[in-house]
Motif scaffolding. Structure first.
Motif, PDB file in Angstrom:
ATOM      1  N   HIS A  92       1.731   4.617  17.662  1.00 19.69           N
ATOM      2  CA  HIS A  92       1.767   4.704  16.281  1.00 19.69           C
ATOM      3  C   HIS A  92       1.083   6.010  15.766  1.00 19.69           C
ATOM      4  O   HIS A  92       0.134   6.400  16.531  1.00 19.69           O
ATOM      5  CB  HIS A  92       0.701   3.525  15.619  1.00 19.69           C
ATOM      6  CG  HIS A  92       1.544   2.296  15.683  1.00 19.69           C
ATOM      7  ND1 HIS A  92       1.616   1.599  16.793  1.00 19.69           N
ATOM      8  CD2 HIS A  92       2.401   1.516  14.447  1.00 19.69           C
ATOM      9  CE1 HIS A  92       2.467   0.560  16.452  1.00 19.69           C
ATOM     10  NE2 HIS A  92       2.730   0.344  15.284  1.00 19.69           N
ATOM     11  N   CYS A  93       1.374   6.663  14.597  1.00 15.19           N
ATOM     12  CA  CYS A  93       0.840   7.670  14.150  1.00 15.19           C
ATOM     13  C   CYS A  93      -0.513   7.206  13.568  1.00 15.19           C
ATOM     14  O   CYS A  93      -0.594   6.292  12.732  1.00 15.19           O
ATOM     15  CB  CYS A  93       1.672   8.346  12.992  1.00 15.19           C
ATOM     16  SG  CYS A  93       0.767   9.605  12.155  1.00 15.19           S
ATOM     17  N   GLN A  94      -1.703   8.017  13.976  1.00 15.11           N
ATOM     18  CA  GLN A  94      -3.004   7.455  13.413  1.00 15.11           C
ATOM     19  C   GLN A  94      -3.220   7.728  12.075  1.00 15.11           C
ATOM     20  O   GLN A  94      -4.254   7.407  11.333  1.00 15.11           O
ATOM     21  CB  GLN A  94      -4.135   7.796  14.394  1.00 15.11           C
ATOM     22  CG  GLN A  94      -3.960   7.206  15.807  1.00 15.11           C
ATOM     23  CD  GLN A  94      -5.233   7.538  16.840  1.00 15.11           C
ATOM     24  OE1 GLN A  94      -5.684   8.674  16.572  1.00 15.11           O
ATOM     25  NE2 GLN A  94      -5.313   6.810  17.557  1.00 15.11           N
ATOM     26  N   LEU A  95      -2.415   8.340  11.244  1.00 13.85           N
ATOM     27  CA  LEU A  95      -2.537   8.849  10.168  1.00 13.85           C
ATOM     28  C   LEU A  95      -1.770   8.035   8.985  1.00 13.85           C
ATOM     29  O   LEU A  95      -2.217   7.319   8.176  1.00 13.85           O
ATOM     30  CB  LEU A  95      -2.143  10.320   9.730  1.00 13.85           C
ATOM     31  CG  LEU A  95      -2.539  11.060   8.605  1.00 13.85           C
ATOM     32  CD1 LEU A  95      -3.983  10.875   8.267  1.00 13.85           C
ATOM     33  CD2 LEU A  95      -2.228  12.631   8.713  1.00 13.85           C
ATOM     34  N   CYS A  96      -0.470   7.951   9.444  1.00 14.57           N
ATOM     35  CA  CYS A  96       0.417   6.988   8.313  1.00 14.57           C
ATOM     36  C   CYS A  96       0.887   5.622   8.974  1.00 14.57           C
ATOM     37  O   CYS A  96       1.504   5.175   7.953  1.00 14.57           O
ATOM     38  CB  CYS A  96       1.644   7.939   8.245  1.00 14.57           C
ATOM     39  SG  CYS A  96       2.852   8.304   9.534  1.00 14.57           S
ATOM     40  N   GLY A  97       0.375   5.634  10.252  1.00 14.65           N
ATOM     41  CA  GLY A  97       0.871   4.330  10.851  1.00 14.65           C
ATOM     42  C   GLY A  97       2.485   4.146  11.298  1.00 14.65           C
ATOM     43  O   GLY A  97       2.759   3.221  11.581  1.00 14.65           O
ATOM     44  N   HIS A  98       3.135   5.330  11.268  1.00 14.70           N
ATOM     45  CA  HIS A  98       4.510   5.114  11.522  1.00 14.70           C
ATOM     46  C   HIS A  98       4.785   4.936  13.058  1.00 14.70           C
ATOM     47  O   HIS A  98       3.937   5.514  13.969  1.00 14.70           O
ATOM     48  CB  HIS A  98       5.055   6.683  11.404  1.00 14.70           C
ATOM     49  CG  HIS A  98       6.653   6.758  11.700  1.00 14.70           C
ATOM     50  ND1 HIS A  98       7.104   6.793  12.687  1.00 14.70           N
ATOM     51  CD2 HIS A  98       7.460   6.947  10.510  1.00 14.70           C
ATOM     52  CE1 HIS A  98       8.474   6.877  12.741  1.00 14.70           C
ATOM     53  NE2 HIS A  98       8.770   6.865  11.249  1.00 14.70           N
ATOM     54  N   PRO A  99       5.587   3.793  13.351  1.00 10.49           N
ATOM     55  CA  PRO A  99       5.852   3.720  14.914  1.00 10.49           C
ATOM     56  C   PRO A  99       6.583   4.636  15.680  1.00 10.49           C
ATOM     57  O   PRO A  99       7.182   5.310  15.140  1.00 10.49           O
ATOM     58  CB  PRO A  99       6.419   2.179  14.812  1.00 10.49           C
ATOM     59  CG  PRO A  99       6.952   2.420  13.418  1.00 10.49           C
ATOM     60  CD  PRO A  99       6.571   3.165  12.671  1.00 10.49           C
TER      61      PRO A  99
ATOM     62  N   MET B 295       0.875  -1.191  -0.130  1.00  5.91           N
ATOM     63  CA  MET B 295      -0.124  -0.025  -0.019  1.00  5.91           C
ATOM     64  C   MET B 295       0.848   1.391   0.038  1.00  5.91           C
ATOM     65  O   MET B 295       1.790   1.240   0.736  1.00  5.91           O
ATOM     66  CB  MET B 295      -0.836  -0.025   1.449  1.00  5.91           C
ATOM     67  CG  MET B 295      -2.033   1.085   1.045  1.00  5.91           C
ATOM     68  SD  MET B 295      -2.779   1.170   2.819  1.00  5.91           S
ATOM     69  CE  MET B 295      -3.492  -0.463   3.164  1.00  5.91           C
ATOM     70  N   SER B 296       0.521   2.106  -0.819  1.00  4.05           N
ATOM     71  CA  SER B 296       1.450   3.339  -0.884  1.00  4.05           C
ATOM     72  C   SER B 296       0.779   4.524   0.262  1.00  4.05           C
ATOM     73  O   SER B 296      -0.134   4.016   0.922  1.00  4.05           O
ATOM     74  CB  SER B 296       1.236   4.124  -2.441  1.00  4.05           C
ATOM     75  OG  SER B 296      -0.121   4.850  -2.203  1.00  4.05           O
ATOM     76  N   TRP B 297       1.824   5.264   0.546  1.00  4.78           N
ATOM     77  CA  TRP B 297       1.502   6.098   1.830  1.00  4.78           C
ATOM     78  C   TRP B 297       0.400   6.913   1.597  1.00  4.78           C
ATOM     79  O   TRP B 297      -0.635   7.027   2.418  1.00  4.78           O
ATOM     80  CB  TRP B 297       2.723   6.875   2.362  1.00  4.78           C
ATOM     81  CG  TRP B 297       3.162   7.882   1.394  1.00  4.78           C
ATOM     82  CD1 TRP B 297       4.465   7.724   0.718  1.00  4.78           C
ATOM     83  CD2 TRP B 297       2.909   9.149   0.931  1.00  4.78           C
ATOM     84  NE1 TRP B 297       4.804   8.691  -0.092  1.00  4.78           N
ATOM     85  CE2 TRP B 297       3.885   9.748  -0.170  1.00  4.78           C
ATOM     86  CE3 TRP B 297       1.852   9.929   1.332  1.00  4.78           C
ATOM     87  CZ2 TRP B 297       3.721  10.926  -0.556  1.00  4.78           C
ATOM     88  CZ3 TRP B 297       1.848  11.160   0.854  1.00  4.78           C
ATOM     89  CH2 TRP B 297       2.698  11.565  -0.149  1.00  4.78           C
ATOM     90  N   ILE B 298      -0.104   7.156   0.392  1.00  3.07           N
ATOM     91  CA  ILE B 298      -1.481   7.949   0.121  1.00  3.07           C
ATOM     92  C   ILE B 298      -2.490   7.051   0.271  1.00  3.07           C
ATOM     93  O   ILE B 298      -3.466   7.650   0.893  1.00  3.07           O
ATOM     94  CB  ILE B 298      -1.291   8.824  -1.463  1.00  3.07           C
ATOM     95  CG1 ILE B 298      -2.301   9.824  -1.449  1.00  3.07           C
ATOM     96  CG2 ILE B 298      -1.482   7.636  -2.463  1.00  3.07           C
ATOM     97  CD1 ILE B 298      -1.699  11.017  -0.684  1.00  3.07           C
ATOM     98  N   GLU B 299      -2.432   5.782  -0.245  1.00  6.42           N
ATOM     99  CA  GLU B 299      -3.448   5.134  -0.038  1.00  6.42           C
ATOM    100  C   GLU B 299      -3.781   4.750   1.557  1.00  6.42           C
ATOM    101  O   GLU B 299      -5.103   4.748   1.957  1.00  6.42           O
ATOM    102  CB  GLU B 299      -3.198   3.647  -0.707  1.00  6.42           C
ATOM    103  CG  GLU B 299      -3.407   3.640  -2.022  1.00  6.42           C
ATOM    104  CD  GLU B 299      -2.918   2.411  -2.877  1.00  6.42           C
ATOM    105  OE1 GLU B 299      -3.199   2.084  -3.918  1.00  6.42           O
ATOM    106  OE2 GLU B 299      -1.702   1.837  -2.241  1.00  6.42           O
ATOM    107  N   ARG B 300      -2.567   4.570   2.077  1.00  2.00           N
ATOM    108  CA  ARG B 300      -2.764   4.411   3.784  1.00  2.00           C
ATOM    109  C   ARG B 300      -3.707   5.875   4.424  1.00  2.00           C
ATOM    110  O   ARG B 300      -4.267   5.582   5.387  1.00  2.00           O
ATOM    111  CB  ARG B 300      -1.316   4.414   4.314  1.00  2.00           C
ATOM    112  CG  ARG B 300      -1.599   3.681   5.646  1.00  2.00           C
ATOM    113  CD  ARG B 300      -0.033   3.865   6.167  1.00  2.00           C
ATOM    114  NE  ARG B 300       0.955   3.135   5.504  1.00  2.00           N
ATOM    115  CZ  ARG B 300       1.169   1.805   5.468  1.00  2.00           C
ATOM    116  NH1 ARG B 300       0.492   1.005   6.449  1.00  2.00           N
ATOM    117  NH2 ARG B 300       2.300   1.269   4.885  1.00  2.00           N
ATOM    118  N   ILE B 301      -3.246   6.835   4.025  1.00  2.95           N
ATOM    119  CA  ILE B 301      -3.508   8.189   4.409  1.00  2.95           C
ATOM    120  C   ILE B 301      -5.322   8.188   4.101  1.00  2.95           C
ATOM    121  O   ILE B 301      -6.209   8.458   4.866  1.00  2.95           O
ATOM    122  CB  ILE B 301      -3.154   9.241   3.714  1.00  2.95           C
ATOM    123  CG1 ILE B 301      -1.716   9.431   3.955  1.00  2.95           C
ATOM    124  CG2 ILE B 301      -3.580  10.821   4.092  1.00  2.95           C
ATOM    125  CD1 ILE B 301      -1.102   9.352   5.344  1.00  2.95           C
TER     126      ILE B 301
END
Ligand SMILES: [Zn+2]
Length: 212
Positions: A43-50, A1-7
Motif C-alpha cells: 500500500h502507498c503509505q501516504l494515500c493508502g492506494h493498494p 475520509m477525503s484524500w486530503i484528510e487521509r494525507i
C-alpha cells in the motif's frame, strides 16, 4: 475520509506542522531511493492506494522520518526531489526525476528477467553458450536477429518461462538488418514480439506482415 484528510492523518504524526496540509507536505522530499518489489503487493503509505509495486522513499527534512509511497503521490502532492548536493529541485525537474527513476526500475527488472531466463536455459541446455550472449547483452542492451532466433527456439524447446517482449532486437548495423532479411517469414513471426513498433512497420512495409 477525503484524500486530503487521509494525507494529514498519515503525515501529522511524522511532521512538525500538525494542521495545514500544504505546509506539512512541504516538509517532505523524495530522497531518490526507489525500490521494485517485483509484485504489486504494498500500500502507498501516504494515500493508502493498494497494489504498489514501485516504492519511492520520502523523508521529512526536520524529523528525518520516512515513508514509502507510490510515484503518483509524489507527483500529485508536488513533493520535491533533491539533487546530489541535497538542494530541492523545481516541480518540473522533480516530476522528471520520479519518471526517470521509475523507468529505470522497469528497465532493470526487464534485464533481470532476461538474465534469469538465460541462466535457466544454460542449466537446461548444455550446448547453450550463455557467456557470449550475456556479454553482448550487457554491452548493447539487445540482441541480434540471429541471437534471438537461437535463444527463442531453445527457450521454447526447454519450456523455460520468459517474456519475448523483454528480449529486444537490435537492427542498427547492416549485418543485423541482413540477418533479418534472410530469415523466412515464419521465423520473423516468432521474433515479432521482440521487435519495436518502428522495426515492425519498416519490415512490414518492405516484406509484408509475417504474422498474417
Ligand atoms: Zn499514494
Amino acid at each position: 475520509m477525503s484524500w486530503i484528510e487521509r494525507i494529514v492523518e498519515s503525515l501529522a504524526p511524522l511532521s512538525i506542522e500538525q494542521h495545514d496540509a500544504k505546509v506539512m507536505i512541504a516538509e517532505w522530499f523524495y530522497t531518490g531511493n526507489a525500490y521494485d518489489l517485483e509484485q504489486p503487493i504494498e500500500h502507498c503509505q501516504l494515500c493508502g492506494h493498494p497494489d504498489i509495486r514501485y516504492q519511492f522513499e520520502i523523508e521529512n527534512e526536520h524529523t528525518s522520518n520516512d515513508l514509502l509511497v507510490g510515484s503518483e503521490c509524489i507527483k500529485r502532492f508536488r513533493i520535491s526531489a533533491i539533487d546530489e548536493s541535497g538542494s530541492r529541485l523545481s516541480e518540473r525537474a522533480s516530476r522528471e526525476k520520479v519518471d526517470r527513476d521509475r523507468s529505470k526500475l522497469i528497465q532493470d527488472a526487464k534485464q533481470r528477467r532476461v538474465v534469469n531466463a538465460l541462466v535457466a536455459l544454460s542449466i537446461a541446455d548444455e550446448e547453450f553458450e550463455i557467456e557470449s550472449f550475456i556479454k553482448y547483452y550487457r554491452e548493447r542492451g539487445a540482441f541480434t536477429p540471429n541471437q534471438l532466433k537461437t535463444m527463442i527456439w531453445r527457450l521454447k524447446q526447454h519450456c523455460i518461462d520468459f517474456r519475448p517482449s523483454d528480449f529486444k532486437m537490435i537492427l542498427k548495423r547492416q549485418r543485423e538488418q541482413d540477418q533479418l532479411r534472410r530469415m523466412e517469414g515464419w521465423q520473423v513471426a516468432q521474433l515479432w514480439p521482440c521487435m519495436s513498433a518502428s522495426q515492425r512497420s519498416s519490415y512490414a512495409r518492405r516484406y509484408g506482415d509475417p504474422t498474417t
